[in-house]
Enzyme design. Structure first.
Site, PDB file in Angstrom:
ATOM      1  N   CYS A 222       0.834  -1.216   0.000  1.00 51.60           N
ATOM      2  CA  CYS A 222       0.000   0.000   0.000  1.00 51.60           C
ATOM      3  C   CYS A 222       0.867   1.263   0.000  1.00 51.60           C
ATOM      4  CB  CYS A 222      -0.917  -0.032   1.226  1.00 51.60           C
ATOM      5  SG  CYS A 222      -1.602   1.557   1.703  1.00 51.60           S
TER       6      CYS A 222
ATOM      7  N   CYS B  19       0.406   9.423 -12.882  1.00 51.55           N
ATOM      8  CA  CYS B  19      -0.347   8.222 -12.487  1.00 51.55           C
ATOM      9  C   CYS B  19      -0.176   7.103 -13.524  1.00 51.55           C
ATOM     10  CB  CYS B  19      -1.825   8.579 -12.330  1.00 51.55           C
ATOM     11  SG  CYS B  19      -2.933   7.166 -12.297  1.00 51.55           S
TER      12      CYS B  19
END
Length: 495
Positions: free
Chosen positions: A56, A404
């Site tokens: 994460c 991204c």
């Protein structure tokens, strides 16, 4: 023997050299799992547990801050972590569904979610407040003076005896609200007499550092005491006319339209200088009270990145003088461009223009493209209304970030979708760089890519796209949601 003694310093140095600083910090965080969570957690009065996964990104960002906080809190509050890719049973038992999840435990019992800051400093200060009783029992005047002479506000319940029913309710409220406020109580009515307490009541002492001639420093609550009524009293009276906004309280302050004066505020090292400008803001604020705008002051260095990103301001703006912004609860932003004058006249002019509707909103936006003829139309904040809110066209809008990887992966599919629908006059396929443009109200963008559909006749209620990322998935969604039948290419063949 002497040789053995001489060996210990060398061995200690060798061990310290072997374990880098980051490794030593991590040792201050207790690792828990399915086999030992209940056994070890019950040993600690207060413990902050981080539930995480190694992959994460947000967990990786939090990790060094969490480790530093654990070292600072050693001996005060224990910090621990659980790897949810390994210890599935423990994470499921405590309802962990997102990462990282932080929870406060008391003697092994899940006490409350942690909703404080995610920096080492913020975690340290937030968790220090979790130690000790929910409400401190004050027995003498010295106890009271020690408690209220504090950097933060103090809430003190004054009761007639230990068996008071109102005291019981006060203690329940303190247990529920202790993460946000400081509570104390006394069973001796005499302790409250010098502050205007003639019967059972709650005294709210605003921080001594914020004492001002423009408002009372002590507020008295004499209504019927319930958790709800006390919470409302604290909410309405805690901050006063012009509170000190920090990273910890900004979300609570921003539920209303808020003016903030940013300058070199530092109540630890320069309280007199900090109050010099605050008093000038308060003098003006007292003239505009009751008009729906709240006021605050803040340290400009603490909010520098926010000021640069949200208002286009830097450290040089204003110099030593405060610079002033307004952020409404709807997200509208305004900046005072005139220099802050010591007599407050410039601030008054700014407020007069604000209430008269003469101010132009500040919008962070890239330049509007000179040419915008590609199949995927480029939207910036300044052109959002013209393109996305066009009342005659459906618009599929993708909010992306240039860095991204998921956005880059989607790009060829999204472009193919736009090519397929390029000749359809009723629909627009568009994208906006959300990292460099303000995202309008009504669009909840926290990750990338985020895609919304703004339909004709329902522009104020955009639909979030939650489907697959293949061409057929987008076409299926648009066929279902579009206000007109779709046509492909130049053939006008309806789907």
């Amino acid at each position: 023997m002497a040789a053995a003694v001489r060996l210990f310093p060398a061995l200690t140095f060798s061990l310290l050299s072997y374990f880098p600083a980051a490794e030593l910090l991590r040792r201050d965080v207790l690792e828990l799992g399915d086999a030992d969570f209940d056994y070890l957690a019950t040993e600690h009065e207060t413990m902050l547990v981080k539930f995480y996964t190694p992959w994460c990104g947000h967990c990786k960002k939090l990790s060094p801050e969490f480790d530093k906080a654990a070292t600072r809190l050693k001996g005060i509050v224990r910090l621990a972590k659980v790897d949810c890719t390994v210890h599935l049973e423990t994470c499921a038992r405590f309802g962990v569904s997102g990462y990282p999840t932080l929870k406060i435990f008391r003697y092994g019992r899940d006490s409350a979610p942690y909703d404080g800051p995610r920096t080492a400093d913020g975690i340290y200060h937030y968790m220090k407040k979790q130690t000790g009783p929910d409400s401190v029992h004050l027995k003498t005047e010295d106890d009271l003076q020690t408690f209220i002479n504090h950097y933060d506000a103090s809430i003190v319940g004054v009761f007639s005896g230990a068996d008071s029913s109102h005291l019981s309710e006060f203690l329940r409220a303190a247990a529920l609200l202790r993460e946000q406020f400081r509570f104390a109580h006394t069973a001796d009515l005499k302790l409250g007499e010098k502050y205007g307490a003639t019967s059972e009541c709650v005294l709210l002492f605003r921080p001594p550092r914020l004492s001002s001639m423009f408002e009372d420093s002590i507020m008295i609550f004499t209504e019927y005491l319930t958790i709800g009524s006390l919470r409302r009293f604290i909410r309405d009276q805690l901050y006063g006319l012009c509170p000190h906004m920090t990273a910890e309280n900004r979300d609570r302050l921003r539920v209303r339209d808020l003016l903030t004066a940013f300058y070199d505020l530092d109540y630890h090292h320069n309280p007199r200088g900090s109050n010099y400008w605050r008093n000038r803001v308060m003098k003006v604020a007292s003239k505009y009270s009751g008009r729906g705008l709240t006021f605050s002051v803040a340290n400009k260095k603490e909010f520098l990145s926010e000021l640069e990103d949200d208002f286009g301001l830097g450290t040089s703006d204003g110099g030593e003088l405060p610079f002033v912004t307004i952020r409404t609860k709807l997200g509208h932003k305004y900046t005072m461009r005139e220099e802050f004058t010591r007599d407050g006249q410039s601030l008054e002019r700014f407020l007069d223009d604000y209430f008269a509707g003469r101010l132009k909103r500040y919008v962070k936006s890239e330049p509007v493209p000179e040419r915008n003829t590609a199949a995927v139309q480029v939207v910036v904040a300044e052109s959002f209304d013209d393109i996305v809110n066009d009342p005659d066209k459906d618009v599929l809008i993708q909010f992306y970030s240039p860095t991204c990887p998921h956005c880059k992966k989607l790009e060829p599919v999204y472009r193919e979708l736009a090519d397929q629908l390029y000749s359809d006059p009723n629909i627009v396929i568009a994208k906006m760089n959300a990292a460099d443009n303000d995202v309008p109200l009504g669009y909840d963008v926290h990750g990338f890519p985020t895609i919304y559909f703004a339909k004709v006749g329902r522009k104020e209620e955009p639909i979030r796209y939650e489907g697959g990322r293949e061409l057929k998935d987008f076409l299926k969604f648009l066929k279902r949601e579009a206000s007109h039948s779709l046509s492909l290419g130049g053939s006008k063949d309806e789907l």
